[in-house]
Structures are given as structure tokens and as C-alpha cells.
Write an enzyme that holds these catalytic residues in place. Structure first.
Site, PDB file in Angstrom:
ATOM      1  N   ARG A 219      37.915  96.577 146.878  1.00 36.30           N
ATOM      2  CA  ARG A 219      39.323  96.925 147.028  1.00 36.30           C
ATOM      3  C   ARG A 219      39.631  97.971 145.963  1.00 36.30           C
ATOM      4  O   ARG A 219      38.978  98.016 144.921  1.00 36.30           O
ATOM      5  CB  ARG A 219      40.214  95.696 146.815  1.00 36.30           C
ATOM      6  CG  ARG A 219      39.909  94.529 147.764  1.00 36.30           C
ATOM      7  CD  ARG A 219      40.755  93.320 147.401  1.00 36.30           C
ATOM      8  NE  ARG A 219      40.516  92.182 148.296  1.00 36.30           N
ATOM      9  CZ  ARG A 219      39.670  91.186 148.066  1.00 36.30           C
ATOM     10  NH1 ARG A 219      38.958  91.191 146.939  1.00 36.30           N
ATOM     11  NH2 ARG A 219      39.519  90.196 148.934  1.00 36.30           N
ATOM     12  N   LYS A 244      40.931  89.243 143.822  1.00 35.52           N
ATOM     13  CA  LYS A 244      41.942  88.522 144.604  1.00 35.52           C
ATOM     14  C   LYS A 244      41.598  87.034 144.656  1.00 35.52           C
ATOM     15  O   LYS A 244      40.461  86.665 144.921  1.00 35.52           O
ATOM     16  CB  LYS A 244      41.993  89.101 146.027  1.00 35.52           C
ATOM     17  CG  LYS A 244      43.189  88.634 146.833  1.00 35.52           C
ATOM     18  CD  LYS A 244      43.244  89.382 148.157  1.00 35.52           C
ATOM     19  CE  LYS A 244      44.445  88.948 148.973  1.00 35.52           C
ATOM     20  NZ  LYS A 244      44.520  89.673 150.267  1.00 35.52           N
ATOM     21  N   HIS A 308      40.865 101.328 152.049  1.00 36.48           N
ATOM     22  CA  HIS A 308      40.411 100.032 152.564  1.00 36.48           C
ATOM     23  C   HIS A 308      39.492 100.203 153.774  1.00 36.48           C
ATOM     24  O   HIS A 308      38.686  99.323 154.073  1.00 36.48           O
ATOM     25  CB  HIS A 308      41.605  99.155 152.922  1.00 36.48           C
ATOM     26  CG  HIS A 308      41.399  97.704 152.600  1.00 36.48           C
ATOM     27  ND1 HIS A 308      41.275  97.230 151.312  1.00 36.48           N
ATOM     28  CD2 HIS A 308      41.256  96.622 153.415  1.00 36.48           C
ATOM     29  CE1 HIS A 308      41.086  95.915 151.341  1.00 36.48           C
ATOM     30  NE2 HIS A 308      41.064  95.530 152.601  1.00 36.48           N
ATOM     31  N   ARG A 311      35.966  99.889 152.691  1.00 33.61           N
ATOM     32  CA  ARG A 311      35.550  98.480 152.522  1.00 33.61           C
ATOM     33  C   ARG A 311      35.218  97.861 153.880  1.00 33.61           C
ATOM     34  O   ARG A 311      34.206  97.178 154.024  1.00 33.61           O
ATOM     35  CB  ARG A 311      36.672  97.726 151.824  1.00 33.61           C
ATOM     36  CG  ARG A 311      36.443  96.223 151.631  1.00 33.61           C
ATOM     37  CD  ARG A 311      37.571  95.673 150.774  1.00 33.61           C
ATOM     38  NE  ARG A 311      37.793  94.254 150.958  1.00 33.61           N
ATOM     39  CZ  ARG A 311      37.210  93.287 150.248  1.00 33.61           C
ATOM     40  NH1 ARG A 311      36.329  93.598 149.318  1.00 33.61           N
ATOM     41  NH2 ARG A 311      37.485  92.010 150.464  1.00 33.61           N
ATOM     42  N   HIS A 334      35.775  87.025 150.144  1.00 37.32           N
ATOM     43  CA  HIS A 334      36.687  86.349 151.060  1.00 37.32           C
ATOM     44  C   HIS A 334      36.684  84.849 150.786  1.00 37.32           C
ATOM     45  O   HIS A 334      35.621  84.243 150.633  1.00 37.32           O
ATOM     46  CB  HIS A 334      36.276  86.592 152.511  1.00 37.32           C
ATOM     47  CG  HIS A 334      36.592  87.965 153.002  1.00 37.32           C
ATOM     48  ND1 HIS A 334      36.016  88.525 154.116  1.00 37.32           N
ATOM     49  CD2 HIS A 334      37.452  88.906 152.522  1.00 37.32           C
ATOM     50  CE1 HIS A 334      36.494  89.741 154.304  1.00 37.32           C
ATOM     51  NE2 HIS A 334      37.361  89.996 153.349  1.00 37.32           N
ATOM     52  N   TYR A 343      34.798  91.156 161.463  1.00 39.97           N
ATOM     53  CA  TYR A 343      33.851  92.268 161.583  1.00 39.97           C
ATOM     54  C   TYR A 343      32.894  92.098 162.764  1.00 39.97           C
ATOM     55  O   TYR A 343      32.264  93.060 163.189  1.00 39.97           O
ATOM     56  CB  TYR A 343      33.088  92.455 160.263  1.00 39.97           C
ATOM     57  CG  TYR A 343      34.019  92.811 159.140  1.00 39.97           C
ATOM     58  CD1 TYR A 343      34.694  94.024 159.136  1.00 39.97           C
ATOM     59  CD2 TYR A 343      34.275  91.913 158.101  1.00 39.97           C
ATOM     60  CE1 TYR A 343      35.588  94.342 158.121  1.00 39.97           C
ATOM     61  CE2 TYR A 343      35.166  92.227 157.089  1.00 39.97           C
ATOM     62  CZ  TYR A 343      35.819  93.434 157.109  1.00 39.97           C
ATOM     63  OH  TYR A 343      36.715  93.749 156.115  1.00 39.97           O
TER      64      TYR A 343
END
Length: 361
Positions: A219, A244, A308, A311, A334, A343
Site C-alpha cells: 500500500r 493495516k 493501488h 498492488r 490480508h 483475485y
């Protein structure tokens, strides 16, 4: 009759009053007499900062001119409402309170901004009471009617709820329903498109930054917070700290990127952060996006490409090369495998193996 139109634009992400007119030397010289006037090559207009004082100043300056003046500036804009010193102090205290909760800088800024608009909205309605009715009205007028995104609407609701918590206001009957987020598939670049973008960045520092974001799947906040000591060339890993969800993780250090970043380091010699601005502080996310946008503009790529997107492309390319989803989840940081599963919908590996029935006709 010659016409001058006052309208609102955003220049370098800041609201400005723009003066639009067909080229005329007399109008040009008259507009240039305004204080703090600037010229934007991007928009092809003269502009001054969008403030209540400048709106009044512009109207007064143009009032006695011989031209047709058309004012297309928004009416009753919350942005222009001035808050009291007490209200401004309360907002600053709220911001510090959020920071003490260890929320991310982006979240703190978003919540602070939306609460500022909410207080201005209440001010415009001549009330300082934060009631259910006032919150629901703000939600409709400021978000729904303005067709702001569902994601932003949810952020606004979260921000106001935090503010009520900070003020010790209990609104158990709050009737704002959180809308479901749109399930949009991410934009993904091909390997050739990523290469094309990098080939159109000549500045060594800029190229290294964009290459880092793609090659490590970072990110933008993670990339600009990266320190020199986070690069582990012996283990060929990059340590991403406090990302995050307040989690640390490791991601890949590409051998090709390592060569590039060593070249960059030998020239720029950053001191603390891997990428530093001219003042020695962290690099700006806005500057990073501008680098990418300028590079994309030089190519034939028509997709909407953001930082993004790099990414998303990193994750999709890993999946297409046979990497297990569980490892991709760890590399991206994640919290749930459901997030990484998106994805599978944009990967063309499995889709390309399906035979189209049309080909059997």
C-alpha cells in the site's frame, strides 16, 4: 457582450475560484489585478484560493466591469462556513483523541474532516444539538444527495459515531443504515503494461518508488513509511511494520529491485526513510500518485491506474504464476482469505483454459 464566468475547480487537490473567459487582453489585465491571482496551465484559467473573503473580493472587483459576469460558484457551500474558536478547538481535541486510539493517519484525517463538515452543517441549521434527525439529514444532504460513494458514506457514519463517543452522546436509536459496499473487481495491469510504465519513468528515485510498490505489493502508506533498515537483503525480504490492522509482516524483496534500490541509495543517500522528500521527511502519497499518472499518460494504457492498481497487479500475477492463495494473503497482509479471493475473479489463467462454446459452431 464579453463574458467572465466564476466557477469552482480543484487545482493540486485544493478548491480554487477559476475565472473563465475567451482570450481578451483587457479582461486578462483586469483579472491579474486581484491579489494572490495565479495561472493554471492544466486548466487554462486564472484562479485564486476558494475562500469566503476571495468570493466577496472577486464580486466587488468585477462589479463595475463592462462585461457579463456569470457566477457558477456553489451556493451555501459548507466549506465556506466559519466555525467558532471553541468549535475548532473541540475538533482538534477530537483529532488528538482519535490519534490516542492508534488509528491510522488516513482514518484520523478522514474522520476529522467529516466531523468538521458535520459541525458546519449543524451550524448552517442554527443548532449545536447533535440529534438523530440532524445526523440523518446530514447523511442525506451531504452524502446521498451528492452521490458520494458507498465507501465514503460508511466512513462518514463511522466518523460521526466516533465523535458521538468522544462527546459521550448516546444515540441508541440512530437509524442510519449502512449500505452494502459495491463488489467491484480491481483493475489489473498486464506484465507488459507494468514494464511500459516503469520504462516511462526516467527519474531514478521515482522509478525505484513505483517499482517497490509493485514488486512488494505494498500500500502507498506502507511504502512511504518504509525505513532503510526494513530492507533485509540477506534473507531477501522486506519487513512491513505496523501495517493495516496494526500487524507486522514480511513481503518479497525482488533481486531485480534490489539492484535498482542500491543504485538509488548510492545517489540519493536517504537517512531514515527509504524514500524521503526534499525536506528529509516521508515522501508524499500525492507526489507518488502524480509520478504514476505522468508515466501512464506517456503510454497507450487506457485503464484507470492508481498506486493501488500496482498492488492488485502484483497479487494477480502471483496467482497466475501458481502461487498459493494462502501465501498471497500473507504477503498482502490480508486479515481474511475472503479478501484475497477476489483475485481469482480477475486472474486469466483459469479463464483462458475454458473453451468458449462459440468456437464449436
Amino acid at each position: 457582450m464579453k463574458k467572465v464566468t466564476l466557477t469552482l475547480i480543484k487545482h493540486k487537490t485544493i478548491k480554487q475560484i477559476a475565472f473563465k473567459f475567451q482570450y481578451d487582453t483587457e479582461i486578462k489585465e483586469y483579472i491579474k489585478k486581484l491579489p494572490h491571482i495565479n495561472w493554471s496551465k492544466t486548466h487554462g484559467v486564472f484562479y485564486i484560493p476558494y475562500t469566503k473573503e476571495n468570493i466577496n473580493l472577486s464580486a466587488k472587483h468585477l462589479k463595475n466591469s463592462p462585461w457579463n459576469i456569470q457566477n457558477n460558484l456553489p451556493k451555501n457551500d459548507l466549506f465556506l462556513i466559519n466555525l467558532t474558536q471553541e468549535q475548532l478547538l473541540d475538533i482538534q481535541k477530537f483529532k488528538r483523541w482519535l490519534t490516542q486510539k492508534r488509528l491510522s493517519d488516513n482514518t484520523v484525517n478522514t474522520y476529522t474532516n467529516v466531523v468538521t463538515y458535520f459541525i458546519k452543517y449543524c451550524h448552517s441549521k442554527n443548532t449545536t444539538l447533535y440529534t438523530n434527525h440532524m445526523i440523518e439529514s446530514f447523511n442525506y444532504d451531504f452524502i446521498v444527495k451528492e452521490n458520494k460513494s458507498i465507501s465514503y458514506q460508511n466512513q462518514c457514519i463511522n466518523g460521526i459515531k466516533k465523535f458521538l463517543q468522544y462527546k459521550n452522546i448516546n444515540l441508541d436509536t440512530l437509524q442510519i443504515v449502512r449500505p452494502k459496499k459495491e463488489k467491484k473487481l480491481p483493475t489489473v495491469l498486464s506484465l507488459d503494461e507494468v514494464k511500459l510504465i516503469l520504462n516511462n519513468i526516467n527519474n531514478l528515485k521515482h522509478k525505484a518508488l513505483i517499482a517497490l510498490i509493485y514488486s512488494a505489493g505494498l500500500r502507498i502508506g506502507e511504502a512511504i513509511n518504509l525505513k532503510i533498515t526494513d530492507i533485509d537483503s540477506k534473507r531477501m525480504l522486506i519487513c512491513v511494520e505496523n501495517s493495516k490492522g496494526k500487524k507486522d509482516r514480511y513481503t518479497l524483496l525482488s533481486p531485480l529491485f534490489l539492484v535498482l534500490v542500491r543504485q538509488y541509495y548510492s545517489v540519493y543517500k536517504p537517512k531514515i526513510f527509504l524514500f524521503e522528500g526534499a525536506d528529509g521527511n516521508k515522501y508524499s502519497p500525492t507526489s507518488a500518485q502524480k509520478i504514476l499518472s505522468n508515466a501512464v499518460r506517456k503510454t497507450s494504457i487506457s485503464k484507470k491506474v492508481t498506486l493501488h492498481t500496482l498492488r492488485h497487479s502484483f497479487a494477480t500475477h502471483l496467482l497466475e504464476s501458481g502461487t498459493d492463495l494462502r501465501y498471497i494473503q500473507e504477503l498482502l497482509g490480508h486479515g481474511s482469505p475472503k479478501t484475497t479471493m477476489i483475485y481469482t475473479h480477475v486472474s486469466n489463467k483459469q479463464l483462458s483454459q475454458i473453451k468458449n462454446p462459440f468456437d464449436s459452431l
